[in-house]
Design a protein around this motif. Sequence first.
Motif, mmCIF file in Angstrom:
data_model
loop_
_atom_site.group_PDB
_atom_site.id
_atom_site.type_symbol
_atom_site.label_atom_id
_atom_site.label_comp_id
_atom_site.label_asym_id
_atom_site.label_seq_id
_atom_site.Cartn_x
_atom_site.Cartn_y
_atom_site.Cartn_z
ATOM 1 N N ARG A 1 0.845 -1.212 0.000
ATOM 2 C CA ARG A 1 0.000 0.000 0.000
ATOM 3 C C ARG A 1 0.874 1.254 0.000
ATOM 4 N N PHE A 2 1.973 1.221 0.736
ATOM 5 C CA PHE A 2 2.908 2.344 0.791
ATOM 6 C C PHE A 2 3.524 2.573 -0.591
ATOM 7 N N GLY B 1 1.344 4.393 -2.902
ATOM 8 C CA GLY B 1 1.104 5.801 -2.622
ATOM 9 C C GLY B 1 0.179 6.103 -1.464
ATOM 10 N N MET B 2 -0.215 5.100 -0.713
ATOM 11 C CA MET B 2 -1.076 5.353 0.447
ATOM 12 C C MET B 2 -0.290 6.126 1.497
ATOM 13 N N LYS B 3 -0.920 7.124 2.072
ATOM 14 C CA LYS B 3 -0.264 7.959 3.085
ATOM 15 C C LYS B 3 -0.062 7.174 4.381
ATOM 16 N N ALA B 4 1.024 7.478 5.059
ATOM 17 C CA ALA B 4 1.336 6.815 6.326
ATOM 18 C C ALA B 4 0.228 7.049 7.349
ATOM 19 N N THR B 5 -0.309 8.266 7.399
ATOM 20 C CA THR B 5 -1.370 8.559 8.376
ATOM 21 C C THR B 5 -2.607 7.701 8.110
ATOM 22 N N ASP B 6 -2.916 7.468 6.831
ATOM 23 C CA ASP B 6 -4.062 6.623 6.494
ATOM 24 C C ASP B 6 -3.796 5.167 6.866
#
Length: 81
Positions: A41-42, A45-50
Amino acid sequence: MGNSKGSAASAIRKYDQLPRSVKAALQEARFAWGAGYFYRRFQAGMKATDMVKYIRKIDRAEAIKQASKTWGPDYPIDLIR
């Protein structure tokens, strides 16, 4: 990290490349969530906060599920954070 695909070394490398906040959320989780899922997911492009929010959400949901199985439907789920 028994639920990861691939070798232990591969899982560790993926874990090491995650943002610090995601690693902390995985460490604080009640259950051993596979780092590979979050690494993919990282990379996408998934944000760390999400990811941190998602880890907390699924961890709490699993805790509620397990508590209900163990202690029955009358267990006060509002105590599970």
